[in-house]
Design a protein around this motif. Structure first.
Motif, short mmCIF file in Angstrom:
data_model
loop_
_atom_site.label_atom_id
_atom_site.label_comp_id
_atom_site.label_asym_id
_atom_site.label_seq_id
_atom_site.Cartn_x
_atom_site.Cartn_y
_atom_site.Cartn_z
N ALA A 75 0.82 -1.21 0.00
CA ALA A 75 0.00 0.00 0.00
C ALA A 75 0.86 1.26 0.00
O ALA A 75 0.56 2.23 -0.70
CB ALA A 75 -0.94 -0.02 1.22
N ARG A 76 1.94 1.28 0.79
CA ARG A 76 2.82 2.44 0.79
C ARG A 76 3.46 2.65 -0.59
O ARG A 76 3.65 3.78 -1.02
CB ARG A 76 3.92 2.25 1.84
N ALA A 77 3.78 1.56 -1.28
CA ALA A 77 4.44 1.67 -2.58
C ALA A 77 3.52 2.27 -3.64
O ALA A 77 4.00 2.88 -4.59
CB ALA A 77 4.94 0.30 -3.03
N VAL A 78 2.21 2.09 -3.50
CA VAL A 78 1.27 2.60 -4.51
C VAL A 78 0.42 3.75 -3.95
O VAL A 78 -0.63 4.07 -4.51
CB VAL A 78 0.37 1.46 -5.03
N ASP A 79 0.85 4.35 -2.83
CA ASP A 79 0.20 5.54 -2.26
C ASP A 79 -1.23 5.28 -1.82
O ASP A 79 -2.13 6.11 -2.03
CB ASP A 79 0.24 6.70 -3.27
N LEU A 80 -1.49 4.12 -1.20
CA LEU A 80 -2.79 3.85 -0.60
C LEU A 80 -2.67 3.98 0.92
O LEU A 80 -1.57 3.99 1.47
CB LEU A 80 -3.29 2.45 -0.97
N ASP A 81 -3.82 4.03 1.59
CA ASP A 81 -3.85 4.13 3.05
C ASP A 81 -3.47 2.75 3.62
O ASP A 81 -4.26 1.81 3.58
CB ASP A 81 -5.26 4.52 3.50
N GLU A 82 -2.24 2.66 4.14
CA GLU A 82 -1.76 1.37 4.61
C GLU A 82 -2.53 0.87 5.84
O GLU A 82 -2.71 -0.32 6.03
CB GLU A 82 -0.26 1.43 4.93
N VAL A 83 -3.02 1.79 6.67
CA VAL A 83 -3.79 1.38 7.85
C VAL A 83 -5.11 0.74 7.43
O VAL A 83 -5.51 -0.31 7.95
CB VAL A 83 -4.04 2.58 8.78
N ALA A 84 -5.78 1.35 6.46
CA ALA A 84 -7.05 0.79 5.99
C ALA A 84 -6.83 -0.54 5.29
O ALA A 84 -7.60 -1.50 5.49
CB ALA A 84 -7.74 1.78 5.04
N ILE A 85 -5.78 -0.63 4.47
CA ILE A 85 -5.49 -1.90 3.78
C ILE A 85 -5.17 -2.99 4.80
O ILE A 85 -5.62 -4.13 4.68
CB ILE A 85 -4.33 -1.71 2.79
N ALA A 86 -4.39 -2.65 5.83
CA ALA A 86 -4.04 -3.64 6.85
C ALA A 86 -5.29 -4.14 7.57
O ALA A 86 -5.43 -5.34 7.86
CB ALA A 86 -3.05 -3.05 7.84
N ALA A 87 -6.23 -3.23 7.86
CA ALA A 87 -7.48 -3.64 8.51
C ALA A 87 -8.29 -4.56 7.61
O ALA A 87 -8.86 -5.56 8.07
CB ALA A 87 -8.30 -2.41 8.89
N ASP A 88 -8.34 -4.24 6.30
CA ASP A 88 -9.06 -5.10 5.37
C ASP A 88 -8.42 -6.48 5.30
O ASP A 88 -9.11 -7.51 5.24
CB ASP A 88 -9.09 -4.46 3.97
N VAL A 89 -7.09 -6.52 5.28
CA VAL A 89 -6.39 -7.81 5.19
C VAL A 89 -6.63 -8.64 6.45
O VAL A 89 -6.86 -9.85 6.38
CB VAL A 89 -4.89 -7.59 4.94
N ARG A 90 -6.59 -8.00 7.64
CA ARG A 90 -6.84 -8.74 8.87
C ARG A 90 -8.24 -9.36 8.85
O ARG A 90 -8.43 -10.50 9.27
CB ARG A 90 -6.69 -7.82 10.08
N HIS A 91 -9.20 -8.56 8.39
CA HIS A 91 -10.57 -9.08 8.33
C HIS A 91 -10.66 -10.24 7.35
O HIS A 91 -11.30 -11.27 7.62
CB HIS A 91 -11.52 -7.95 7.93
N ALA A 92 -10.01 -10.08 6.19
CA ALA A 92 -10.10 -11.13 5.16
C ALA A 92 -9.31 -12.38 5.55
O ALA A 92 -9.74 -13.50 5.31
CB ALA A 92 -9.59 -10.59 3.83
N VAL A 93 -8.14 -12.19 6.21
CA VAL A 93 -7.30 -13.34 6.50
C VAL A 93 -7.92 -14.20 7.60
O VAL A 93 -7.75 -15.43 7.61
CB VAL A 93 -5.89 -12.87 6.90
N HIS A 94 -8.67 -13.60 8.52
CA HIS A 94 -9.30 -14.39 9.57
C HIS A 94 -10.49 -15.19 9.04
O HIS A 94 -10.92 -16.15 9.67
CB HIS A 94 -9.76 -13.48 10.71
N ASN A 95 -11.01 -14.77 7.88
CA ASN A 95 -12.09 -15.53 7.24
C ASN A 95 -11.59 -16.50 6.19
O ASN A 95 -12.37 -17.17 5.53
CB ASN A 95 -13.10 -14.57 6.59
N SER A 96 -10.24 -16.55 6.01
CA SER A 96 -9.65 -17.42 4.99
C SER A 96 -9.21 -18.74 5.62
O SER A 96 -9.35 -18.98 6.82
CB SER A 96 -8.45 -16.73 4.35
N GLU A 97 -8.66 -19.60 4.78
CA GLU A 97 -8.17 -20.90 5.26
C GLU A 97 -7.04 -20.73 6.25
O GLU A 97 -6.90 -21.50 7.19
CB GLU A 97 -7.71 -21.73 4.06
N LEU A 98 -6.22 -19.67 6.05
CA LEU A 98 -5.11 -19.44 6.97
C LEU A 98 -5.62 -19.13 8.37
O LEU A 98 -5.12 -19.66 9.35
CB LEU A 98 -4.26 -18.27 6.46
N GLY A 99 -6.68 -18.29 8.48
CA GLY A 99 -7.24 -17.99 9.80
C GLY A 99 -7.94 -19.18 10.40
O GLY A 99 -7.88 -19.41 11.61
#
Length: 307
Positions: A75-99
């Motif tokens: 996200a930092r490399a492409v000028d996106l909000d890294e905090v928001a992306i990290a929150a989205d990933v945490r939500h998605a990863v806990h609903n994935s096979e890894l979580g």
């Protein structure tokens, strides 16, 4: 809540797909005209792992900390909000096979024993508060007295003899901390204020020197065995067990030397003194027995008398 529209064969509409963290990152990359290799160069993250982030394929990554950390760097490399992306990933990863795999060992076999949803969320909130409180306490009490004493001892100038009048005092000894990657490894090194001194993937053979003015630096990584650490050129024992995530581990020169101190506590017993070092043996003196006088010689016989 309205159901998301679906296309033929169960496919999800483009609006739904673009709402995933990976789709947002890919759209931002393409909008800037960057290739995947460009992002890999900026973030120093392997291209295959960036592709997994774009596909939202978190099971292809080593663990949840890696998924969140890689997404933030992307996200930092492409000028996106890294905090928001990290929150989205945490939500998605806990609903994935890894979580799911992370918590499946704690699921009860009997569904009747599953606690209510309210109780589960309450317990989770209590655990989060306890962890946060412990983290704050540990940050405040991070440096033990032994570490401070060692640091003060190292700060003393090393001089062989008392300097002559007018001579410059010797500079304090600086213990340089160097991290070298034995294999590709993601890590984060930060100070007590939360400033990141090193954040990202270290390639095999790459080294990082800890700034001398770092205040209570700590490390977070999932593969401690992939790092070699030296303090002033002296190797330090591994920071943790292989393939076990470590966090908030102090990595200042004083803290690392304190970890290595017990290894050098034993000392060889002193050797027995040589014969040359023993005191000289004095001869035993005593009274000498008096000499026994010789018996007197017999007197010569008298000559016979004359007739």
């Amino acid at each position: 809540m309205a159901e998301q529209p679906e296309l033929e064969n169960g496919a999800t509409s483009p609006d739904v797909q673009s709402s995933t963290p990976g789709a947002k990152l890919r759209a931002a990359r393409e909008a800037q005209g960057l290739s995947m290799q460009d992002v890999a160069t900026r973030t120093r993250i392997a291209q295959r792992q960036l592709e997994a982030i774009e596909r939202d394929d978190y099971s292809a990554l080593p663990g949840i900390p890696y998924a969140v950390g890689f997404a933030r760097a992307y996200a930092r490399a492409v000028d996106l909000d890294e905090v928001a992306i990290a929150a989205d990933v945490r939500h998605a990863v806990h609903n994935s096979e890894l979580g799911t795999n992370r918590y499946e060992a704690f699921e009860p076999a009997d569904p009747a024993r599953v606690p209510s949803r309210v109780l589960a969320w309450t317990a989770a909130a209590i655990v989060i508060l306890l962890v946060a409180g412990f983290t704050i306490w540990r940050t405040q009490m991070l440096t033990p007295p032994t570490g401070q004493e060692i640091a003060a001892e190292q700060a003393k100038p090393v001089t062989a003899a008392k300097p002559a009048a007018g001579a410059r005092p010797a500079a304090p000894v600086v213990q340089t901390v160097v991290f070298t990657a034995n294999d590709d490894v993601w890590l984060r090194i930060y100070d007590e204020a939360g400033e990141r001194l090193k954040d990202g993937l270290m390639k095999k053979g790459e080294s990082f020197t800890l700034p001398a003015n770092a205040r209570n630096p700590m490390i977070l990584t999932g593969r401690p065995q992939a790092l070699s650490v030296t303090v002033g050129g002296k190797s330090i024992v591994p920071l943790g067990a292989p393939d076990r995530t470590i966090s908030d581990v102090p990595v200042s020169a004083a803290a690392l030397l304190a970890r290595a101190a017990p290894a050098s506590a034993g000392a060889a017993p002193p050797s027995a003194p040589s014969a040359a070092q023993l005191p000289p043996v004095r001869p035993v003196t005593g009274s000498v027995a008096p000499a026994i006088p010789a018996a007197p010689a017999p007197a010569p016989a008298a000559p016979p008398a004359a007739n």
